[in-house]
Write an enzyme that holds these catalytic residues in place. Structure first.
Site, PDB file in Angstrom:
ATOM      1  NE  ARG A   1      45.135 -51.205  20.977  1.00  0.00           N
ATOM      2  CZ  ARG A   1      45.821 -51.165  19.831  1.00  0.00           C
ATOM      3  NH1 ARG A   1      46.347 -52.256  19.336  1.00  0.00           N
ATOM      4  NH2 ARG A   1      45.983 -50.024  19.185  1.00  0.00           N
TER       5      ARG A   1
ATOM      6  CE  LYS B   1      47.358 -47.334  23.158  1.00  0.00           C
ATOM      7  NZ  LYS B   1      47.533 -46.247  22.198  1.00  0.00           N
TER       8      LYS B   1
ATOM      9  N   GLY C   1      41.003 -50.939   6.932  1.00  0.00           N
ATOM     10  CA  GLY C   1      40.375 -50.762   8.251  1.00  0.00           C
ATOM     11  C   GLY C   1      39.484 -49.534   8.232  1.00  0.00           C
TER      12      GLY C   1
ATOM     13  N   GLY D   1      37.237 -48.545  10.673  1.00  0.00           N
ATOM     14  CA  GLY D   1      36.674 -48.262  11.996  1.00  0.00           C
ATOM     15  C   GLY D   1      36.501 -46.756  12.145  1.00  0.00           C
TER      16      GLY D   1
ATOM     17  CB  ALA E   1      45.244 -43.693  11.592  1.00  0.00           C
ATOM     18  CB  ALA E   2      47.289 -48.969  12.238  1.00  0.00           C
TER      19      ALA E   2
END
Ligand code: PHE
Length: 351
Positions: free
Chosen positions: A43, A79, A181, A183, A256-257
């Site tokens: 990220r 992550k 969102g 995106g 989906a977040a």
């Protein structure tokens, strides 16, 4: 702050680097290698402080362990966060990603990365110029490309499973879905929903991007208070909080977040409000299935599609288990993840 965060974390290790050239803080969070190498995206984002970035990475890494265990993949969870002081592009971005690629290479395969918020194919190509421990490079560079359609598809199957659980059928025609969102994942999910006949409301801080979906746009403030069948969080941040939950007028939360619940208690708040919550780390596994399945496990696209569709069945099992045991869906998912880890002979306790 760092000390406190790391002491309380249940993961294995964090590699920290300050990239002097760009002023970027890099945190590679390896939560668990119990089932295999730690996998999870990178990220890139501006944060209020390095500690905030570390906290985000730690939590997201834990989510990956759960996500991949539940998806039945032979992988651990991790992550990485690149906390940039300002948006980077061009040469500076590429150079940062190359140095970051060297860092991943130095970890020798403990951590394998992929795309996440604000990183994509070109970025994976840059990382991939220094290490092979990266998923979702472009096809020209030997990768499986942008996974976001599969994240969106998995979420779509998850929404259908939630509708089936609540209404007994998954007919989409006329169902109202709020997508927050738009995106790469949110926009594709919106398209799938519209094609299936749903009425879709979209909201995004970038209004232009929201309009480009072709769905009806609504302003960000007050969006969560709109009456709808399904609220699909596909933006950043924990939007399910003690403040927001009492205002929701939906029957289902399925989006989906990552990290949708501000705290575990918010899972209970949703349950008490009679709202069915599809745990984020279950419903959004499609992107990981794409990268890992196609590149590591040798799946063809038919197998990938089958697995992505399976996200709906997994959610149905979780919804039923939660109901039978009188617990939140989030807890039921936690239990399933813990069971998978136990079955693999590890004694790691998720908490
Ligand atoms: N970053 C995505 C996630 O949160 C998807 C991803 C993970 C893609 C691992 C490839 C590899 O699941």
């Amino acid at each position: 702050m760092f000390e406190e965060l790391l002491r309380q974390w249940d993961g294995e290790e964090v590699v920290v680097r300050h990239d002097r050239e760009t002023g970027t803080w890099i945190f590679v969070c390896v939560h668990s290698t119990a089932l295999g190498p730690a996998m999870g995206g990178t990220r890139m984002k501006q944060y209020g402080s390095p500690a905030e970035a570390l906290e985000d990475g730690l939590r997201l890494a834990g989510g990956m362990t759960r996500k991949l265990a539940i998806a039945g993949l032979p992988c651990g969870g991790g992550k990485a966060v690149l906390a940039v002081p300002e948006p980077l592009d061009g040469h500076a971005r590429r150079a940062l990603l190359e140095r970051y690629g060297d860092l991943i290479q130095a970890l020798g395969g403990t951590y394998v990365t992929g795309p996440d918020v604000n990183t994509g194919e070109t970025d994976m190509d840059a990382i991939g110029s220094r290490t092979s421990h990266v998923f979702c490079r472009s096809a020209e560079n030997g990768g499986s490309g942008d996974p976001s359609i599969h994240t969106a598809l998995g979420t779509f199957h998850g929404i259908r499973a939630a509708l089936r659980h609540v209404h007994g059928d998954d007919e989409m025609t006329g169902r109202k879905v709020l997508v927050q969102g738009t995106g790469s994942v949110g926009a594709k999910l919106t398209r799938l929903l519209l094609d299936a006949g749903a009425v879709v409301l979209v909201t995004d801080v970038d209004e232009e991007r929201a309009r480009a979906t072709g769905a009806e746009t609504v302003s960000a403030d007050g969006a969560l208070e709109l009456e709808c069948d399904v609220y699909a969080p596909c933006a950043l941040g924990a939007t399910l909080t003690a403040e927001s939950i009492p205002k929701l007028r939906c029957r289902i939360v399925a989006g989906a977040a990552n990290n949708q619940l501000a705290t575990p208690e918010d899972g209970e708040r949703l349950r008490a409000a009679g709202i069915l919550y599809a745990p984020d780390f279950v419903i959004n596994a499609g992107g990981a299935l794409h990268g890992i399945g196609l590149e590591q496990l040798g799946w063809d696209t038919a197998e990938l599609d089958r697995r992505v569709e399976g996200i709906g069945d997994t959610l149905t099992r979780i919804f039923e288990a939660a109901e039978a045991e009188g617990i939140t869906t989030d807890e039921a998912a936690e239990r399933l993840a813990a069971e998978r880890l136990r079955a693999a002979g590890t004694t790691m306790q998720l908490h």
